[in-house]
Design a protein around this motif. Structure first.
Motif, PDB file in Angstrom:
ATOM      1  N   PHE A 193       9.011   0.770 -11.136  1.00 24.68           N
ATOM      2  CA  PHE A 193       8.423  -0.150 -10.148  1.00 24.68           C
ATOM      3  C   PHE A 193       8.699  -1.581 -10.585  1.00 24.68           C
ATOM      4  O   PHE A 193       8.352  -1.960 -11.693  1.00 24.68           O
ATOM      5  CB  PHE A 193       6.925   0.084 -10.088  1.00 24.68           C
ATOM      6  N   VAL A 194       9.322  -2.354  -9.707  1.00 23.54           N
ATOM      7  CA  VAL A 194       9.504  -3.775 -10.005  1.00 23.54           C
ATOM      8  C   VAL A 194       8.527  -4.554  -9.132  1.00 23.54           C
ATOM      9  O   VAL A 194       8.554  -4.446  -7.915  1.00 23.54           O
ATOM     10  CB  VAL A 194      10.945  -4.239  -9.739  1.00 23.54           C
ATOM     11  N   PHE A 195       7.666  -5.326  -9.792  1.00 20.87           N
ATOM     12  CA  PHE A 195       6.566  -5.972  -9.087  1.00 20.87           C
ATOM     13  C   PHE A 195       6.967  -7.301  -8.471  1.00 20.87           C
ATOM     14  O   PHE A 195       7.897  -7.959  -8.933  1.00 20.87           O
ATOM     15  CB  PHE A 195       5.401  -6.219 -10.048  1.00 20.87           C
ATOM     16  N   GLN A 196       6.216  -7.644  -7.431  1.00 22.85           N
ATOM     17  CA  GLN A 196       6.435  -8.930  -6.791  1.00 22.85           C
ATOM     18  C   GLN A 196       6.045 -10.060  -7.743  1.00 22.85           C
ATOM     19  O   GLN A 196       6.790 -11.005  -7.948  1.00 22.85           O
ATOM     20  CB  GLN A 196       5.586  -9.014  -5.526  1.00 22.85           C
ATOM     21  N   SER A 197       4.877  -9.939  -8.341  1.00 24.33           N
ATOM     22  CA  SER A 197       4.413 -10.973  -9.262  1.00 24.33           C
ATOM     23  C   SER A 197       4.972 -10.692 -10.656  1.00 24.33           C
ATOM     24  O   SER A 197       5.533  -9.651 -10.912  1.00 24.33           O
ATOM     25  CB  SER A 197       2.897 -10.959  -9.304  1.00 24.33           C
ATOM     26  N   LEU A 222      11.084   1.722  -6.999  1.00 26.45           N
ATOM     27  CA  LEU A 222      10.305   1.048  -5.960  1.00 26.45           C
ATOM     28  C   LEU A 222      10.292  -0.437  -6.275  1.00 26.45           C
ATOM     29  O   LEU A 222      10.035  -0.837  -7.408  1.00 26.45           O
ATOM     30  CB  LEU A 222       8.876   1.589  -5.951  1.00 26.45           C
ATOM     31  N   MET A 223      10.586  -1.253  -5.282  1.00 24.36           N
ATOM     32  CA  MET A 223      10.633  -2.693  -5.529  1.00 24.36           C
ATOM     33  C   MET A 223       9.840  -3.414  -4.454  1.00 24.36           C
ATOM     34  O   MET A 223      10.123  -3.286  -3.272  1.00 24.36           O
ATOM     35  CB  MET A 223      12.089  -3.176  -5.541  1.00 24.36           C
ATOM     36  N   ASP A 224       8.842  -4.176  -4.877  1.00 24.61           N
ATOM     37  CA  ASP A 224       7.964  -4.869  -3.933  1.00 24.61           C
ATOM     38  C   ASP A 224       8.319  -6.349  -3.904  1.00 24.61           C
ATOM     39  O   ASP A 224       7.905  -7.107  -4.770  1.00 24.61           O
ATOM     40  CB  ASP A 224       6.504  -4.675  -4.356  1.00 24.61           C
ATOM     41  N   GLU A 225       9.086  -6.733  -2.914  1.00 29.21           N
ATOM     42  CA  GLU A 225       9.542  -8.126  -2.792  1.00 29.21           C
ATOM     43  C   GLU A 225       9.936  -8.698  -4.143  1.00 29.21           C
ATOM     44  O   GLU A 225       9.419  -9.728  -4.569  1.00 29.21           O
ATOM     45  CB  GLU A 225       8.434  -8.984  -2.183  1.00 29.21           C
ATOM     46  N   PRO A 226      10.869  -8.046  -4.819  1.00 33.15           N
ATOM     47  CA  PRO A 226      11.118  -8.442  -6.209  1.00 33.15           C
ATOM     48  C   PRO A 226      11.731  -9.826  -6.356  1.00 33.15           C
ATOM     49  O   PRO A 226      11.516 -10.479  -7.359  1.00 33.15           O
ATOM     50  CB  PRO A 226      12.093  -7.376  -6.709  1.00 33.15           C
ATOM     51  N   PHE A 227      12.469 -10.273  -5.350  1.00 34.77           N
ATOM     52  CA  PHE A 227      13.205 -11.527  -5.545  1.00 34.77           C
ATOM     53  C   PHE A 227      12.676 -12.660  -4.685  1.00 34.77           C
ATOM     54  O   PHE A 227      13.317 -13.700  -4.571  1.00 34.77           O
ATOM     55  CB  PHE A 227      14.700 -11.307  -5.222  1.00 34.77           C
ATOM     56  N   THR A 232       0.832  -1.199   0.000  1.00 33.08           N
ATOM     57  CA  THR A 232       0.000   0.000   0.000  1.00 33.08           C
ATOM     58  C   THR A 232       0.870   1.254   0.000  1.00 33.08           C
ATOM     59  O   THR A 232       0.610   2.199  -0.745  1.00 33.08           O
ATOM     60  CB  THR A 232      -0.904  -0.014   1.244  1.00 33.08           C
ATOM     61  N   THR A 233       1.924   1.248   0.817  1.00 35.31           N
ATOM     62  CA  THR A 233       2.817   2.397   0.876  1.00 35.31           C
ATOM     63  C   THR A 233       3.425   2.688  -0.496  1.00 35.31           C
ATOM     64  O   THR A 233       3.436   3.834  -0.955  1.00 35.31           O
ATOM     65  CB  THR A 233       3.963   2.112   1.872  1.00 35.31           C
ATOM     66  N   LEU A 234       3.922   1.630  -1.145  1.00 33.46           N
ATOM     67  CA  LEU A 234       4.537   1.833  -2.456  1.00 33.46           C
ATOM     68  C   LEU A 234       3.532   2.380  -3.462  1.00 33.46           C
ATOM     69  O   LEU A 234       3.842   3.265  -4.256  1.00 33.46           O
ATOM     70  CB  LEU A 234       5.140   0.530  -2.975  1.00 33.46           C
ATOM     71  N   ASN A 235       2.309   1.836  -3.421  1.00 31.04           N
ATOM     72  CA  ASN A 235       1.283   2.309  -4.358  1.00 31.04           C
ATOM     73  C   ASN A 235       0.991   3.791  -4.191  1.00 31.04           C
ATOM     74  O   ASN A 235       0.689   4.481  -5.163  1.00 31.04           O
ATOM     75  CB  ASN A 235      -0.009   1.511  -4.182  1.00 31.04           C
TER      76      ASN A 235
END
Ligand SMILES: Nc1ncnc2c1ncn2[C@@H]1O[C@H](COP(=O)(O)OP(=O)(O)OP(=O)(O)O)[C@@H](O)[C@H]1O
Ligand SMILES: [Mg+2]
Lengths: 269, 292
Positions: A87-91, A164-169, A55-58
């Protein structure tokens, strides 16, 4: 001008974000959230699952807007999607019907660059992430680690000032992950971007970041901030055996553990 | 060459078997499988036709109603060489195809455009969905007499009927396809810099494409149904008219012959569609069970 240079890359000032559930109930994901990311700084964010990290990243991307408080990027309030943000997404968010090179070219083409120009830039980035031989492959023909590298190239080609990277790896195996860390640190030091890196993995956070933010169980607020004083350039594969790294891990984990326990206790209740 | 084929043969190999041998054995297994499938397909068809012929000749079924394969073949031969009582067969076929193709193309284009537009616009979708449901609940064929009354016996009424047969199927799938488009992918495109129009064109529509194609497969058949039902109710040319005349003169062989023609055309169209789709969808992983 001088003032502009010194404004932080990202500021969240007393931000709250509420969601309405399908049944019409209100749920607070973020409350009085304050965070500052300086230019060129690498910030990692850790917190229990579901506390409000994505949510914060969004909010920073402009895909969502805060219910209260203010979000500022490069000193100006966020009003829409900012072209300086990557933005690098988790999925997996690659376009499956495009080849690898077409995926990497997407950003420049969307932004109106000439096709020849975009192709050249995409080739360059594919070489940097070591995928030149796979230009004409489709995403489903690549391994998970290769797809992630395509995603990195796809984001970096736009030259983002904020990344911004959301659990990218999180979906990668340990060896590939370490390679990706090295790659990310190299790209980051070349591009001099400001990074917010969300992760579940505390060691990953300490190995990569200048600062680690620990969030509370939802609604998320900042619980504590740790400055990681490990020298750069860092060798991610080795750093985890250093005494200071181990000390950081122990201290921050003790802090994070409380929140994780609260979060689980709440979910079970 | 596929995993499935390899698995079946893998058990038989001793250590030391070369790659070439394994590949050869796998290729052989694939060919063998393909031949078996083909053999049974033809065998079943021949058995069915033979049974029909014998049953009719021995009067187990009344040939007056059920005709028989040989009589149908003779009728098809007459039609193709001498023409029908209403003029050359090719002209009738041409008229029906013209109606179906125009109805199919206009119906699917309209279905895709409106489906995507409503799929992208929540408000409009909420407002119009009720009307679409209402209209969709009308059995399409009852519109035939109305269209013929309004648009006359010619091309327009058949095209209109083929259009409504196709439109709703394609619309529904395009709409659903847009709604199912992956959220992360959309967010990714927007952050990469896509404008609304770029987003629709290069993310939403491609990702809805497999849904849309699924509907295109069936809807050419629907277009033919629309055209033929229209001709059946009132027309001067077309396969539907041939069926109608054959019915009027109790010519069972003629009716079945017309049905055979429609079947061949519909199968041909389906084949074409699959070819186009395979070409457009080369990015998709092969389904696991497919052997080639
Ligand atoms: N669109 C939404 N509608 C309603 N509630 C939402 C929505 N998005 C998120 N939430 C809620 O907000 C809270 C925070 O979600 P968020 O996705 O930010 O968590 P997270 O910290 O990223 O979790 P994880 O680490 O598991 O990815 C969760 O309780 C979630 O249920
Ligand atoms: Mg998340």
């Amino acid at each position: 001008m001088i003032h502009e240079k010194t404004t932080p890359a990202i500021e969240l000032i007393n931000v709250s974000r509420r969601f309405l559930s399908p049944t019409g109930k209100s749920l607070t994901a973020l409350r009085d959230f304050t965070m500052t990311v300086e230019r060129g700084e690498f910030v990692a964010v850790v917190g229990p699952t579901g506390c409000g990290k994505s949510t914060t990243l969004n909010l920073v991307t402009g895909l969502a807007s805060p219910s209260a408080g203010e979000v500022r990027v490069m000193g100006a309030p966020v009003t829409g999607i900012d072209p300086r943000i990557g933005f690098v997404f988790q999925s997996d968010a690659l376009f499956p019907w495009r080849t690898v090179i077409e995926n990497v070219m997407a950003g420049p083409l969307f932004r109106g660059r000439a096709k020849s120009d975009a192709t050249a830039a995409a080739r360059d980035w594919l070489a940097r992430v070591g995928l030149s031989r796979f230009e004409q492959h489709y995403p489903h023909q690549l391994s998970g680690g290769m797809r992630k590298r395509v995603a990195l190239a796809q984001t970096f080609i736009n030259g983002p000032e904020i990344l911004l990277m959301d659990e990218p790896f999180s979906a990668l195996d340990v060896q590939t992950r370490v390679l990706m860390h090295e790659e990310l640190l190299r790209l980051w030091s070349e591009a001099k971007a400001s990074v917010v890196f969300v992760t579940h993995d505390l060691e990953e956070a300490i190995a990569l970041a200048d600062k680690v933010y620990v969030l509370t169980a939802g609604p998320a607020t900042v619980k504590s901030i740790y400055t990681i004083d490990l020298p750069r350039p860092r060798v991610v594969a080795d750093i985890r055996y250093e005494q200071s790294f181990i000390d950081y891990s122990r201290t921050i984990w003790a802090d994070l553990k409380e929140e994780v326990e609260t979060s689980y206790a709440r979910a079970a209740a | 060459m596929t995993d499935a084929a390899m698995d079946i043969s893998a058990g038989a190999f001793r250590p030391g078997t070369s790659d070439a041998e394994i590949e050869a054995a796998a290729a052989k297994a694939v060919t063998h499988r393909r031949r078996t499938v083909m053999f049974w397909r033809i065998a079943i068809l021949v058995a069915f036709l033979a049974l029909w012929e014998i049953a009719a000749r021995l009067a187990w079924i009344d040939p007056f109603f059920y005709a028989m394969p040989s009589a149908i073949a003779v009728r098809l031969y007459e039609w193709t060489t001498e023409g029908t009582s209403e003029g050359p067969l090719w002209y009738h076929l041409y008229v029906t195809m013209e109606e179906s193709v125009i109805g199919f193309v206009t119906g699917s284009v309209a279905g895709i455009i409106i489906g995507v537009a409503l799929g992208r616009n929540r408000m409009a979708a909420d407002i119009f969905s009720i009307y679409i449901k209402v209209i969709n609940s009308i059995p399409r064929v009852v519109l035939a007499p109305i269209f013929i009354m309004i648009l006359g016996l010619g091309l327009a009424s058949k095209v209109a009927l083929a259009f409504v047969m196709v439109f709703f199927v394609v619309f529904h799938n395009a709409f659903q396809g847009v709604r199912e488009a992956d959220r992360a992918m959309i967010a990714n495109a927007r952050i990469l810099g896509a404008s609304n129009w770029q987003l629709t064109r290069s993310v939403i529509v491609p990702s809805a494409m497999s849904w849309i194609f699924a509907s295109l497969h069936v809807s050419f058949g629907f277009a033919i149904i629309g055209a033929i039902v229209g001709e059946f109710v009132g027309s001067r040319y077309g396969i539907g008219l041939l069926i109608n005349i054959a019915k009027g003169s109790f010519d069972a062989a003629g009716m079945y012959a017309a049905i055979v023609i429609v079947m061949v055309v519909a199968l041909g169209a389906e084949y074409l569609m699959t070819m186009v789709e395979d070409r457009l969808a080369k990015w998709r992983p092969q389904p696991l069970h497919e052997t080639q």
